[in-house]
Design a protein around this motif. Sequence first.
Motif, PDB file in Angstrom:
ATOM      1  N   ARG A  82       0.836  -1.209   0.000  1.00 45.39           N
ATOM      2  CA  ARG A  82       0.000   0.000   0.000  1.00 45.39           C
ATOM      3  C   ARG A  82       0.874   1.262   0.000  1.00 45.39           C
ATOM      4  N   PRO A  83       0.363   2.352  -0.577  1.00 41.59           N
ATOM      5  CA  PRO A  83       1.097   3.638  -0.514  1.00 41.59           C
ATOM      6  C   PRO A  83       0.758   4.383   0.765  1.00 41.59           C
ATOM      7  N   LEU A 138       5.391   7.225   0.432  1.00 44.11           N
ATOM      8  CA  LEU A 138       6.155   6.017   0.713  1.00 44.11           C
ATOM      9  C   LEU A 138       5.430   4.856   0.044  1.00 44.11           C
ATOM     10  N   TYR A 139       6.059   4.279  -0.969  1.00 44.83           N
ATOM     11  CA  TYR A 139       5.468   3.172  -1.712  1.00 44.83           C
ATOM     12  C   TYR A 139       6.110   1.869  -1.236  1.00 44.83           C
ATOM     13  N   THR A 140       5.322   1.065  -0.550  1.00 42.97           N
ATOM     14  CA  THR A 140       5.821  -0.234  -0.093  1.00 42.97           C
ATOM     15  C   THR A 140       5.580  -1.267  -1.183  1.00 42.97           C
ATOM     16  N   ARG A 141       6.482  -2.225  -1.285  1.00 46.31           N
ATOM     17  CA  ARG A 141       6.391  -3.217  -2.360  1.00 46.31           C
ATOM     18  C   ARG A 141       5.783  -4.527  -1.894  1.00 46.31           C
ATOM     19  N   GLY A 142       5.572  -4.695  -0.603  1.00 47.38           N
ATOM     20  CA  GLY A 142       4.983  -5.931  -0.108  1.00 47.38           C
ATOM     21  C   GLY A 142       5.982  -7.073  -0.100  1.00 47.38           C
ATOM     22  N   VAL A 160       7.186  13.070  13.479  1.00 44.86           N
ATOM     23  CA  VAL A 160       7.203  12.283  12.245  1.00 44.86           C
ATOM     24  C   VAL A 160       5.973  11.386  12.258  1.00 44.86           C
ATOM     25  N   GLY A 161       5.301  11.255  11.118  1.00 52.09           N
ATOM     26  CA  GLY A 161       4.069  10.472  11.088  1.00 52.09           C
ATOM     27  C   GLY A 161       3.905   9.683   9.810  1.00 52.09           C
ATOM     28  N   PHE A 162       3.016   8.691   9.869  1.00 49.34           N
ATOM     29  CA  PHE A 162       2.673   7.843   8.732  1.00 49.34           C
ATOM     30  C   PHE A 162       1.149   7.811   8.623  1.00 49.34           C
ATOM     31  N   THR A 163       0.630   8.061   7.421  1.00 51.58           N
ATOM     32  CA  THR A 163      -0.811   8.124   7.198  1.00 51.58           C
ATOM     33  C   THR A 163      -1.182   7.243   6.020  1.00 51.58           C
ATOM     34  N   ALA A 200      -8.672   2.024  -0.308  1.00 48.68           N
ATOM     35  CA  ALA A 200      -8.774   0.587  -0.598  1.00 48.68           C
ATOM     36  C   ALA A 200      -9.190  -0.105   0.697  1.00 48.68           C
ATOM     37  N   ASP A 201     -10.469  -0.399   0.801  1.00 50.39           N
ATOM     38  CA  ASP A 201     -10.987  -0.970   2.031  1.00 50.39           C
ATOM     39  C   ASP A 201     -10.405  -2.355   2.271  1.00 50.39           C
ATOM     40  N   GLY A 202     -10.077  -2.626   3.522  1.00 50.74           N
ATOM     41  CA  GLY A 202      -9.552  -3.927   3.874  1.00 50.74           C
ATOM     42  C   GLY A 202      -8.429  -3.829   4.883  1.00 50.74           C
TER      43      GLY A 202
END
Length: 306
Positions: A199-200, A223-227, A264-267, A272-274
């Motif tokens: 998820r981004p 921040l783009y995570t690749r999983g 510092v934060g992450f949102t 995308a529900d779930g």
Amino acid sequence: MSLPRITRLPPVRLLSSIYHHHCQQLLLPSITPLTVPRRTVVQNEYRRPGQPKEDKWPWQKMNFGLSKGLEGIKKHFTLMKKEFSDTWVGPEGKPVLEHMLEQNRVVCEFRNPEDLEQWTVSSDREIGGQSEVYLKLGKYNTCFLYGTLCSAPPKDGETRYSGYCTMRSKQQLSSLDRKKHYDWTSFNTLHLRVRGDGRPWMISIGTETYFSHQKDDLYCYFLYTRGGPYWQDVKIPFSKFFLTHRGRIQDDQHPLWLDKVNTVGFTLGDKADGPFQLEIDYIGVCKDYAHTEEFAYELYKRNPEV
């Protein structure tokens, strides 16, 4: 010879003013002029539509217990002692040579439950939404953020958009509850070691402000995570962060103030529900000599030179 007598004429009134005056007296005697409320400079805290306003004096929300007072005195004297001893060693308790040659610094680690107490989580449940977010210590001494995102707006008749989850660090405090800021002027890049689910996310950095209406200003980037099961080392230059106010990108942009960083934060709000999860090993800053960009966005001149 006598001078002619000068008579004073009544003041001239425009026909439009006379007509407006008579209409106001004859046609609309009970209607008062409309007053347009001006926009206030200081924005109040958000209150959910329909929720009653809490009418309490500031001192009614305080706890004046004796045990809490003794704990506070002990805490502040400990912090004051540490501040006094650190000044004799060097900046932030480090030797001067080490501070000058420092190229990497770990800002936040998650090795015990006490480290998680320096962070807060929130979601759209505060405005009547249905998203859930939780924070716990991971299996390998990491920060494990997880929950469920739901973008359905609350049924209050006013809120149109919903669906966000946030994790944010608390404001660092020194003795006597004075604000303590991070000084990152020696660095130019934010370094993260994360493991997500694809998820981004939005990374936000809050700095000290000089005016009350700027308290909701944040510098943000993506921040783009690749999983997958592998860790991901992410380096984001500070020149890429752009200024926002309550989630809206501002026209007047300027570089991030690195001398007084507060939080510092992450949102997460990708609609995308779930379920979601994000695991953070550490948060640090570094000096990348290959990166020479000062600011990535266009700056506008308010009074351009002729």
